[in-house]
Design an enzyme around this catalytic site. Structure first.
Site, PDB file in Angstrom:
ATOM      1  N   LYS A  65      16.907  21.749 -10.820  1.00  0.00           N
ATOM      2  CA  LYS A  65      16.231  20.486 -11.104  1.00  0.00           C
ATOM      3  C   LYS A  65      17.041  19.491 -11.929  1.00  0.00           C
ATOM      4  O   LYS A  65      17.804  19.839 -12.798  1.00  0.00           O
ATOM      5  CB  LYS A  65      14.901  20.757 -11.810  1.00  0.00           C
ATOM      6  CG  LYS A  65      13.980  21.504 -10.895  1.00  0.00           C
ATOM      7  CD  LYS A  65      12.546  21.193 -11.104  1.00  0.00           C
ATOM      8  CE  LYS A  65      12.210  19.746 -10.974  1.00  0.00           C
ATOM      9  NZ  LYS A  65      10.877  19.536 -11.541  1.00  0.00           N
TER      10      LYS A  65
ATOM     11  N   SER B 158      15.704  21.532 -16.101  1.00  0.00           N
ATOM     12  CA  SER B 158      14.528  22.362 -16.320  1.00  0.00           C
ATOM     13  C   SER B 158      14.964  23.678 -16.951  1.00  0.00           C
ATOM     14  O   SER B 158      16.040  24.183 -16.652  1.00  0.00           O
ATOM     15  CB  SER B 158      13.845  22.616 -14.978  1.00  0.00           C
ATOM     16  OG  SER B 158      13.081  23.802 -15.048  1.00  0.00           O
TER      17      SER B 158
ATOM     18  N   GLU C  60      10.134   8.483 -16.737  1.00  0.00           N
ATOM     19  CA  GLU C  60       8.806   9.105 -16.897  1.00  0.00           C
ATOM     20  C   GLU C  60       8.235   8.812 -18.277  1.00  0.00           C
ATOM     21  O   GLU C  60       7.064   8.472 -18.435  1.00  0.00           O
ATOM     22  CB  GLU C  60       8.902  10.619 -16.712  1.00  0.00           C
ATOM     23  CG  GLU C  60       9.152  11.065 -15.290  1.00  0.00           C
ATOM     24  CD  GLU C  60       9.367  12.571 -15.237  1.00  0.00           C
ATOM     25  OE1 GLU C  60       8.396  13.308 -15.052  1.00  0.00           O
ATOM     26  OE2 GLU C  60      10.525  13.020 -15.405  1.00  0.00           O
TER      27      GLU C  60
ATOM     28  N   HIS D  11       0.837  -1.222   0.000  1.00  0.00           N
ATOM     29  CA  HIS D  11       0.000   0.000   0.000  1.00  0.00           C
ATOM     30  C   HIS D  11       0.867   1.266   0.000  1.00  0.00           C
ATOM     31  O   HIS D  11       0.444   2.310   0.480  1.00  0.00           O
ATOM     32  CB  HIS D  11      -0.947   0.052   1.203  1.00  0.00           C
ATOM     33  CG  HIS D  11      -1.716  -1.214   1.428  1.00  0.00           C
ATOM     34  ND1 HIS D  11      -2.986  -1.405   0.950  1.00  0.00           N
ATOM     35  CD2 HIS D  11      -1.363  -2.358   2.066  1.00  0.00           C
ATOM     36  CE1 HIS D  11      -3.403  -2.621   1.301  1.00  0.00           C
ATOM     37  NE2 HIS D  11      -2.437  -3.218   1.970  1.00  0.00           N
TER      38      HIS D  11
END
Ligand code: ARG
Length: 467
Positions: free
Chosen positions: A283, A277, A290, A156
Site C-alpha cells: 500500500k 500501511s 485524506e 454525477h
C-alpha cells in the site's frame, strides 16, 4: 506577587478559578503583537504629554527586554497572571520597577486584546494569501504540462464530456483566486485600530488614537468605542473565508484520492507525500489529501463555535469573548499545515497520460458531439438525442465504442451520418470544438493560463505592499 487587580479583593482567588479563567496557555501566541501595541501606546502617551519622556524611554526599554526574554524562552508565564497582557506587564514591572505600572494609563485589556488580534490576523492573512499563490503556481505549472492531456470530464461522477486535464486544474486556480481576493478584501476590515476605546467608553486622558494607528500602520481607527472592543466580525470573516478555502482544498483532496486509486490510476502522488500501511506491504496511501479532507471539519467547527459564542452577547466586552482565540489559532495552523504541503505535492504529482488516454478512448463522452453533428445536418436536437441514445445502447449491447462502428452500422440509426463523423468523434476534435471563452478548447485554456498569470502578478504586488 499579588494580582494586578488585587486591590478590591480580600481573598486569594480559588486556584481552580485561576486555571479556568486563564488564557495564557494559548494567548501567549500574541506576545509579539502585545508588545508591539504597547510600544506604540507608550510612545503616544509621551507625545501627548501624558507621561514624561523619561518614563516613556524606560518603559520602552523594559518592553524590549521583556520581548527579548520571551523570544529566548527565558520567561515563564504564570496562570495567576491570567493572560498575555498581564504577564507582560508583570514582567515589565519586575524589569524596571513601579514605573512599568504607568504603561496601562488610558488603556484597558479590552481594547488591548482587540488590537493584538487585529495585528495578529493582519499578518496571517498576508501569509496565507502567499501560500495560496504558491499553490496556484503549482497548479498552473501542471496545467502547462498538460495542455494536450485529455481526461473524461464528469457530472454525477459519470463520464460526461472529454476535457483537458489542464482545464480541470485551472478550475482550482480560479477557486483559489477567489479565496485570495476574499482574504485581501478582509484586510480592509482587519486593518482598523481598536486601541483608545478603553474598557468600552473611551478614556479621560487626552490620547491621540490616529497617531497610534499611524505607528502601527492601521488604515483607520474604530468609529465607536463600544464597537471597537466588542467587534469580532473580522475573526468570523476570517474563519468563514478559511472554511471556504478548506472546502476547496477538500474537493481537490477528494479528487486526488480518487485519481490515485487503482480504479482511476490517473495520477501518482510522490512517495515523499504518501505513507505506507503497517500490515499491507503493497500500500501507498494518500494520507495528506485524506487528512486535509478530514481537517476541514474542525475549521467549519471553529466558525460555528465563534458564531455561537457571539450570538446574543450584550455590548460591550464579555469574558465569553476570550473564546475567540483557540479556534482562530487552530484554523490558522490547520490552513498553514495543509497549504504548505499542497503546493509541493501538486508540483511533484505524476500524471499518467497513457492511462487518461485509455479512459477517454473507452468512453461514450463524445456522444453529445454526434448529436450536435446530426443537428448540423438539420435534425432537431431532441430527435438527435434519441437517435444517439439508441446508438449508444447498440454499442453497449455489442461491446463497442462509437468510434468502432462501421458506416453501415451508423446508417442504421440515421441516414444523415457520413464519413466526417469519424473526425468529429476524435477526443481532440471534441475538446477543441468547445472553443468559447472559458471552455476547454486548447486555445481557450492556453489563454486562461495567460490571464491567470496577470492575476498572479497582481497578487505578487499586493503581497509586496503588505509585507
Ligand atoms: N484574556 C482576555 C481575553 O482574551 C483579555 C481581556 C480581558 N478583559 C477583561 N476585562 N477581563 O478576552
Amino acid at each position: 506577587m499579588s494580582k494586578l487587580w488585587g486591590g478590591r479583593f480580600t481573598k486569594q482567588t480559588n486556584h481552580l478559578v485561576d486555571e479556568y479563567t486563564a488564557s495564557i496557555g494559548f494567548d501567549q501566541k500574541l506576545a509579539e503583537e502585545d508588545i508591539q501595541g504597547s510600544l506604540a501606546h507608550v510612545t503616544m502617551l509621551g507625545k501627548c504629554g501624558i507621561l514624561p519622556q523619561e518614563d516613556v524611554e524606560t518603559i520602552k526599554d523594559g518592553l524590549n527586554k521583556v520581548l527579548d526574554k520571551i523570544r529566548k524562552g527565558d520567561i515563564e508565564f504564570s496562570i495567576s497572571d491570567e493572560d498575555i497582557h498581564m504577564n507582560v506587564e508583570k514582567n515589565l514591572i519586575a524589569e524596571i520597577g513601579p514605573v512599568g505600572g504607568k504603561l496601562h494609563t488610558g488603556r484597558s485589556r479590552n481594547d488591548q486584546v482587540a488590537t493584538d488580534m487585529h495585528l495578529y490576523l493582519r499578518k496571517r492573512v498576508v501569509e496565507l494569501s502567499g501560500m495560496l499563490y504558491e499553490l496556484q503556481k503549482a497548479l498552473i505549472g501542471q496545467a502547462r504540462d498538460n495542455l494536450d492531456t485529455i481526461i473524461p470530464g464528469y457530472t454525477h461522477l459519470q463520464r460526461a464530456q472529454p476535457i483537458l486535464f489542464a482545464h480541470h486544474l485551472m478550475a482550482y486556480v480560479s477557486m483559489f483566486q477567489r479565496d485570495i481576493e476574499r482574504l485581501m478584501d478582509s484586510y480592509k476590515r482587519i486593518n482598523v485600530l481598536p486601541l483608545g476605546a478603553g474598557a468600552l467608553a473611551g478614556t479621560t486622558f487626552p490620547i491621540d488614537r490616529h497617531f497610534v494607528a499611524e505607528q502601527l500602520q492601521f488604515d483607520r481607527v474604530y468609529e465607536n468605542s463600544l464597537d471597537a472592543v466588542s467587534d469580532r466580525d473580522f475573526i468570523l470573516e476570517f474563519l468563514s473565508h478559511a472554511s471556504i478555502i478548506m472546502m476547496h482544498l477538500s474537493r481537490l483532496s477528494e479528487e486526488l484520492v480518487l485519481w490515485s486509486s487503482t480504479e482511476f490510476n490517473f495520477i501518482e502522488l510522490d512517495d515523499a507525500f504518501c505513507t505506507g500501511s503497517s500490515i499491507m506491504p503493497q500500500k501507498k496511501n494518500p494520507d495528506v489529501p485524506e487528512l486535509v479532507r478530514g481537517k476541514t471539519g474542525r475549521v467549519y467547527g471553529n466558525l460555528m463555535g465563534l458564531l455561537t459564542v457571539l450570538k446574543s452577547l450584550p455590548l460591550a466586552y464579555n469574558k465569553d469573548m476570550q473564546e475567540d482565540k483557540e479556534g482562530m489559532f487552530d484554523t490558522v495552523a490547520t490552513l498553514e499545515g495543509a497549504l504548505q504541503l499542497f503546493a509541493p505535492m501538486i508540483a511533484t504529482m505524476k500524471v499518467n497520460k497513457p492511462r487518461m488516454r485509455e479512459a477517454v478512448n473507452k468512453d461514450f463522452s463524445n456522444a453529445t458531439d454526434i448529436a450536435d453533428f446530426l443537428v448540423g445536418k438539420g435534425l432537431p436536437f431532441r430527435q438527435a438525442h434519441e437517435v444517439i441514445g439508441k446508438t449508444v445502447l447498440y454499442c453497449i449491447q455489442n461491446g463497442k465504442y462509437l468510434l468502432d462502428l462501421t458506416m453501415d452500422e451508423f446508417k442504421q440509426f440515421s441516414p444523415l451520418f457520413d464519413d466526417a463523423i469519424y473526425e468529429v468523434l476524435q477526443p481532440e476534435t471534441v475538446v477543441n470544438a468547445r472553443n468559447v471563452y472559458g471552455g476547454t478548447a486548447t486555445d481557450q485554456v492556453a489563454d486562461a493560463i495567460k490571464r491567470s498569470e496577470v492575476l498572479l502578478q497582481m497578487t505578487e504586488q499586493w503581497l509586496e505592499e503588505h509585507q
